[in-house]
Design a protein around this motif. Sequence first.
Motif: not given
Length: 186
Positions: A39-53
């Motif tokens: 679904r993320l791919t279908d919505l053109n959403i790319v997840l990235s490496k989470p930022s550090a706290p």
Amino acid sequence: MKKYFVISLIAIALLGCNYVSKAQEKMGSKAELIDFDKRLTDLNIVLSKPSAPLASYVKIVRVGNLIFTAGHGPDKPDGTRVTGRVGDDLTLEQGQQAARLTAISLLSSLKAELGDLNKVKRIVKVLGMVQSTPEFKDQPKVMNAFSDLMVQVFGEKGKHARSAVGMSALPANWATEIEMVIEVED
């Protein structure tokens, strides 16, 4: 004899209705099966490496089948963040974009923790904080961008209880900070 025959027909009809109802429930639950990563791919959403706290805390804590997230900010794909106060530095639409980016940031942390978003059973509770002027009263409209994205990704499982509040300041001057509680498979 007719009386028993009629009663038998009614019983068979009721049992048949119950069987059909249970079959429809099963089919309905199968229809609800959604590949959330797809679904993320279908919505053109790319997840990235989470930022550090930003300090001495962790981004995710798991207790049983519940995940509690720390507050996340609106991370842009280039690593910068949306900053400023809605109603002063930012418009309502820019605040909504910040909330959407914060949703993607939270999904990135969740994916990093679970490895597979299909383990999500339900988004349970969301606290949305919007850095805004005292005169700005549309924090729920800002947070709708977050909630809408959760429903786009997770369908009915993305509907959640929510609070949307205004803040005079947020860490690092973020426009939005959002935390959530998620139920996942054991």
